[in-house]
Design a protein around this motif. Structure first.
Motif, PDB file in Angstrom:
ATOM      1  N   LEU A 155      44.139  35.090  44.706  1.00 40.88           N
ATOM      2  CA  LEU A 155      43.755  36.287  45.450  1.00 40.88           C
ATOM      3  C   LEU A 155      42.664  37.070  44.723  1.00 40.88           C
ATOM      4  O   LEU A 155      41.674  37.486  45.330  1.00 40.88           O
ATOM      5  CB  LEU A 155      44.984  37.171  45.694  1.00 40.88           C
ATOM      6  N   TRP A 156      42.844  37.270  43.423  1.00 44.64           N
ATOM      7  CA  TRP A 156      41.847  37.999  42.643  1.00 44.64           C
ATOM      8  C   TRP A 156      40.525  37.221  42.555  1.00 44.64           C
ATOM      9  O   TRP A 156      39.457  37.824  42.421  1.00 44.64           O
ATOM     10  CB  TRP A 156      42.356  38.292  41.239  1.00 44.64           C
TER      11      TRP A 156
ATOM     12  N   THR B 108      38.798  37.648  46.283  1.00 41.83           N
ATOM     13  CA  THR B 108      38.540  39.015  46.747  1.00 41.83           C
ATOM     14  C   THR B 108      37.078  39.437  46.572  1.00 41.83           C
ATOM     15  O   THR B 108      36.485  39.968  47.517  1.00 41.83           O
ATOM     16  CB  THR B 108      39.489  40.006  46.055  1.00 41.83           C
TER      17      THR B 108
END
Length: 60
Positions: A10-11, A14
């Motif tokens: 996710l990081w 993003t």
């Protein structure tokens, strides 16, 4: 362990999503501004042609 993997994924994605969204907004704004400018320019040109035609007809 797998939770860390999903959080890292996710990081990692993003920033790409944010930059892509910003690019899309900038592109949309530029295209929209161009469309408005062309519409306004066409309106002014049409008004000038009408004024020229009236002046020409009045002289004739």
């Amino acid at each position: 362990m797998i939770e860390d993997w999903w959080l890292n994924a996710l990081w990692s994605i993003t920033p790409t999503i944010i930059i892509g969204a910003l690019f899309g907004l900038i592109l949309y704004g530029a295209i929209n501004a161009d469309r408005k400018t062309r519409r306004d320019r066409a309106r002014v040109e049409r008004e000038e042609r009408e004024a020229f035609a009236k002046k020409r007809d009045a002289e004739a």
